[in-house]
Design a protein around this motif. Structure first.
Motif, PDB file in Angstrom:
ATOM      1  N   SER A  25      35.007  47.894  -8.708  1.00  0.00           N
ATOM      2  CA  SER A  25      35.075  49.294  -8.451  1.00  0.00           C
ATOM      3  C   SER A  25      36.339  49.649  -7.553  1.00  0.00           C
ATOM      4  O   SER A  25      37.156  50.439  -8.017  1.00  0.00           O
ATOM      5  CB  SER A  25      33.928  49.520  -7.688  1.00  0.00           C
ATOM      6  N   ILE A  26      36.687  48.424  -6.772  1.00  0.00           N
ATOM      7  CA  ILE A  26      37.979  48.721  -6.009  1.00  0.00           C
ATOM      8  C   ILE A  26      39.261  48.361  -6.834  1.00  0.00           C
ATOM      9  O   ILE A  26      40.225  49.010  -6.540  1.00  0.00           O
ATOM     10  CB  ILE A  26      38.046  47.531  -4.791  1.00  0.00           C
ATOM     11  N   LEU A  27      39.173  47.469  -7.921  1.00  0.00           N
ATOM     12  CA  LEU A  27      40.285  47.345  -8.670  1.00  0.00           C
ATOM     13  C   LEU A  27      40.668  48.722  -9.662  1.00  0.00           C
ATOM     14  O   LEU A  27      41.564  48.970  -9.953  1.00  0.00           O
ATOM     15  CB  LEU A  27      39.902  46.151  -9.882  1.00  0.00           C
ATOM     16  N   ALA A  28      39.464  49.448  -9.899  1.00  0.00           N
ATOM     17  CA  ALA A  28      39.310  50.557 -10.603  1.00  0.00           C
ATOM     18  C   ALA A  28      40.106  51.570  -9.864  1.00  0.00           C
ATOM     19  O   ALA A  28      40.922  52.340 -10.287  1.00  0.00           O
ATOM     20  CB  ALA A  28      38.132  51.137 -11.032  1.00  0.00           C
ATOM     21  N   LEU A  29      39.736  51.596  -8.456  1.00  0.00           N
ATOM     22  CA  LEU A  29      40.375  52.483  -7.728  1.00  0.00           C
ATOM     23  C   LEU A  29      41.952  52.332  -7.581  1.00  0.00           C
ATOM     24  O   LEU A  29      42.783  53.227  -7.610  1.00  0.00           O
ATOM     25  CB  LEU A  29      39.847  52.492  -6.245  1.00  0.00           C
ATOM     26  N   CYS A  30      42.328  50.901  -7.264  1.00  0.00           N
ATOM     27  CA  CYS A  30      43.693  50.576  -7.377  1.00  0.00           C
ATOM     28  C   CYS A  30      44.500  51.138  -8.740  1.00  0.00           C
ATOM     29  O   CYS A  30      45.585  51.535  -8.671  1.00  0.00           O
ATOM     30  CB  CYS A  30      43.933  49.087  -7.013  1.00  0.00           C
ATOM     31  N   THR A  53      42.319  52.290 -17.812  1.00  0.00           N
ATOM     32  CA  THR A  53      41.995  51.060 -17.510  1.00  0.00           C
ATOM     33  C   THR A  53      40.999  51.371 -16.441  1.00  0.00           C
ATOM     34  O   THR A  53      39.969  50.612 -16.213  1.00  0.00           O
ATOM     35  CB  THR A  53      43.088  50.179 -16.782  1.00  0.00           C
ATOM     36  N   ALA A  54      41.154  52.071 -15.431  1.00  0.00           N
ATOM     37  CA  ALA A  54      40.132  52.494 -14.535  1.00  0.00           C
ATOM     38  C   ALA A  54      38.606  53.137 -15.007  1.00  0.00           C
ATOM     39  O   ALA A  54      37.683  52.717 -14.471  1.00  0.00           O
ATOM     40  CB  ALA A  54      40.582  53.875 -13.458  1.00  0.00           C
ATOM     41  N   ALA A  55      38.785  53.769 -16.218  1.00  0.00           N
ATOM     42  CA  ALA A  55      37.335  54.031 -16.812  1.00  0.00           C
ATOM     43  C   ALA A  55      36.751  53.087 -17.293  1.00  0.00           C
ATOM     44  O   ALA A  55      35.514  52.775 -17.395  1.00  0.00           O
ATOM     45  CB  ALA A  55      38.000  55.238 -18.121  1.00  0.00           C
ATOM     46  N   ASP A  61      31.461  47.761 -13.713  1.00  0.00           N
ATOM     47  CA  ASP A  61      31.042  47.404 -12.440  1.00  0.00           C
ATOM     48  C   ASP A  61      29.349  47.836 -12.500  1.00  0.00           C
ATOM     49  O   ASP A  61      28.625  46.761 -11.859  1.00  0.00           O
ATOM     50  CB  ASP A  61      31.674  48.165 -11.341  1.00  0.00           C
ATOM     51  N   GLY A  62      28.881  48.687 -12.733  1.00  0.00           N
ATOM     52  CA  GLY A  62      27.353  49.048 -12.858  1.00  0.00           C
ATOM     53  C   GLY A  62      26.534  47.860 -13.933  1.00  0.00           C
ATOM     54  O   GLY A  62      25.621  47.455 -13.248  1.00  0.00           O
ATOM     55  N   ARG A  63      27.287  47.628 -14.817  1.00  0.00           N
ATOM     56  CA  ARG A  63      26.747  46.432 -15.691  1.00  0.00           C
ATOM     57  C   ARG A  63      26.488  44.973 -15.011  1.00  0.00           C
ATOM     58  O   ARG A  63      25.643  44.324 -15.082  1.00  0.00           O
ATOM     59  CB  ARG A  63      27.401  46.588 -16.977  1.00  0.00           C
ATOM     60  N   LEU A  64      27.880  44.893 -14.186  1.00  0.00           N
ATOM     61  CA  LEU A  64      27.776  43.591 -13.635  1.00  0.00           C
ATOM     62  C   LEU A  64      26.797  43.452 -12.611  1.00  0.00           C
ATOM     63  O   LEU A  64      25.952  42.461 -12.307  1.00  0.00           O
ATOM     64  CB  LEU A  64      29.173  43.507 -13.002  1.00  0.00           C
ATOM     65  N   ALA A  65      26.474  44.664 -11.791  1.00  0.00           N
ATOM     66  CA  ALA A  65      25.684  44.929 -10.720  1.00  0.00           C
ATOM     67  C   ALA A  65      24.250  44.649 -11.169  1.00  0.00           C
ATOM     68  O   ALA A  65      23.353  43.777 -10.615  1.00  0.00           O
ATOM     69  CB  ALA A  65      25.786  46.080 -10.010  1.00  0.00           C
ATOM     70  N   ARG A  66      24.030  45.104 -12.176  1.00  0.00           N
ATOM     71  CA  ARG A  66      22.484  44.752 -12.782  1.00  0.00           C
ATOM     72  C   ARG A  66      22.355  43.527 -13.380  1.00  0.00           C
ATOM     73  O   ARG A  66      21.201  42.943 -12.979  1.00  0.00           O
ATOM     74  CB  ARG A  66      22.281  46.025 -13.997  1.00  0.00           C
ATOM     75  N   ASP A  83      35.058  57.276  -8.510  1.00  0.00           N
ATOM     76  CA  ASP A  83      35.002  58.083  -9.677  1.00  0.00           C
ATOM     77  C   ASP A  83      35.568  59.357  -9.162  1.00  0.00           C
ATOM     78  O   ASP A  83      36.424  59.986 -10.012  1.00  0.00           O
ATOM     79  CB  ASP A  83      33.510  58.016 -10.065  1.00  0.00           C
ATOM     80  N   ASN A  84      35.309  59.755  -7.818  1.00  0.00           N
ATOM     81  CA  ASN A  84      35.985  61.022  -7.537  1.00  0.00           C
ATOM     82  C   ASN A  84      37.451  61.132  -7.535  1.00  0.00           C
ATOM     83  O   ASN A  84      38.287  61.910  -7.948  1.00  0.00           O
ATOM     84  CB  ASN A  84      35.548  61.510  -6.198  1.00  0.00           C
ATOM     85  N   VAL A  85      38.239  59.759  -7.045  1.00  0.00           N
ATOM     86  CA  VAL A  85      39.417  59.906  -7.000  1.00  0.00           C
ATOM     87  C   VAL A  85      40.153  59.440  -8.366  1.00  0.00           C
ATOM     88  O   VAL A  85      41.050  60.234  -8.891  1.00  0.00           O
ATOM     89  CB  VAL A  85      39.715  58.759  -6.135  1.00  0.00           C
ATOM     90  N   ASN A  86      39.434  58.596  -9.127  1.00  0.00           N
ATOM     91  CA  ASN A  86      39.875  58.279 -10.496  1.00  0.00           C
ATOM     92  C   ASN A  86      40.018  59.267 -11.493  1.00  0.00           C
ATOM     93  O   ASN A  86      40.891  59.170 -12.525  1.00  0.00           O
ATOM     94  CB  ASN A  86      39.238  56.921 -10.837  1.00  0.00           C
ATOM     95  N   PHE A  87      38.837  60.072 -11.486  1.00  0.00           N
ATOM     96  CA  PHE A  87      38.797  60.963 -12.756  1.00  0.00           C
ATOM     97  C   PHE A  87      38.623  62.435 -12.249  1.00  0.00           C
ATOM     98  O   PHE A  87      38.510  63.413 -13.155  1.00  0.00           O
ATOM     99  CB  PHE A  87      37.223  60.730 -13.156  1.00  0.00           C
ATOM    100  N   GLY A  88      38.720  62.629 -10.878  1.00  0.00           N
ATOM    101  CA  GLY A  88      39.049  64.062 -10.327  1.00  0.00           C
ATOM    102  C   GLY A  88      40.176  64.233 -10.084  1.00  0.00           C
ATOM    103  O   GLY A  88      40.997  64.978 -10.397  1.00  0.00           O
ATOM    104  N   VAL A  89      40.791  63.616  -8.813  1.00  0.00           N
ATOM    105  CA  VAL A  89      42.059  63.835  -8.438  1.00  0.00           C
ATOM    106  C   VAL A  89      43.337  63.051  -9.201  1.00  0.00           C
ATOM    107  O   VAL A  89      44.349  63.879  -9.262  1.00  0.00           O
ATOM    108  CB  VAL A  89      42.038  62.947  -6.760  1.00  0.00           C
ATOM    109  N   VAL A  90      43.170  61.837  -9.480  1.00  0.00           N
ATOM    110  CA  VAL A  90      44.169  61.478 -10.209  1.00  0.00           C
ATOM    111  C   VAL A  90      44.332  62.043 -11.423  1.00  0.00           C
ATOM    112  O   VAL A  90      45.738  62.446 -11.755  1.00  0.00           O
ATOM    113  CB  VAL A  90      44.091  59.855 -10.640  1.00  0.00           C
TER     114      VAL A  90
END
Length: 250
Positions: A25-30, A53-55, A61-66, A83-90
């Motif tokens: 998740s953090i890598l996606a944010l970066c 890449t972020a998408a 990440d969710g699949r890894l967590a499960r 998600d708010n940063v990567n798909f809303g703001v960016v």
């Protein structure tokens, strides 16, 4: 031992592997934030690639967590904030830097509207997932999910990047498109969830070949492929909306 004395409990130990979903998740944010850097430098193609890449990381990440059985409340919050940063703001800022700087006031209004709609979409999803007795968005999504919204809102860039098109999208169309996609995210339109799509075992080989063909098309003709996928998805949304409108009359 006196009643008021407290015993020191040893800290809990956690397998390092179980931190992997949060790291993704953090890598996606970066990746998403770095897209802004390259957009400022004028490398818009790489900026779009980083949002993609972020998408991809967001879907991982969710699949890894499960799979690792490391789902947690903090992981869910982290995923939503990213998600708010990567798909809303960016995407909104990248679009503004790319095609809306000539219409600064109109463009910035569209940025604010789109980013706010993405935030509201994620907030509604989070509340629905946690509410007792409420049906979570598992089989269908209510409104366009934020990663799909980011893919759709960048469509004017795909169109202009196609070498043979030679098209320049006017700023007012870009702004209107952003506002429209934002409205779809907070709407009550039902969109299919790919997580629940099943396929017969007889057709698995065709799905695998199709996946290979899709990856090859993305690598060879990225902008045509992304535009085609976006328009196909948008057409599906329109079809489902029209279908739901006709149901009460039947």
């Amino acid at each position: 031992m006196s009643r008021g004395m407290k015993t020191d409990e040893p800290p809990r130990e956690l397998l390092l592997l179980k931190l992997l979903p949060n790291l993704v998740s953090i890598l996606a944010l970066c990746a998403g934030l770095t897209a802004i850097r390259y957009a400022i430098a004028g490398n818009y193609g790489l900026a779009v690639l980083l949002i993609g890449t972020a998408a991809a990381l967001d879907g991982l990440d969710g699949r890894l967590a499960r799979m690792l059985k490391s789902e947690s409340a903090i992981g869910a919050e982290l995923d939503s904030l990213c998600d708010n940063v990567n798909f809303g703001v960016v995407p909104a800022i990248v679009l503004y830097l790319w095609g809306l700087r000539t219409e600064t006031s109109l463009g910035w209004i569209a940025v604010l509207v789109y980013a706010t709609c993405c935030m509201l979409r994620l907030a509604r999803f989070n509340v629905g997932s946690r509410a007792v007795g409420d049906v979570a968005e598992k089989t269908v999504f209510i409104g366009v999910p934020s990663p799909a919204g980011a893919m759709l809102v960048l469509s004017p860039m795909y169109l202009s990047f196609i070498p043979a098109s030679g098209l320049t999208v006017p700023p007012f169309i870009i702004a209107g498109w952003m506002v429209g996609i934002g409205a779809l995210m907070i709407s009550r339109v039902r969109t299919p969830s790919l997580k629940r799509i099943t396929v017969s075992t007889d057709y698995v080989r065709y799905v695998l070949v199709g996946g290979v063909a899709l990856v090859a098309a993305l690598l060879t003709y990225p902008w045509v492929t992304l535009l085609t996928l976006s328009m196909a998805y948008f057409s599906g949304i329109v079809w489902l909306a029209l279908r739901s409108l006709r149901k009460p009359a039947s």
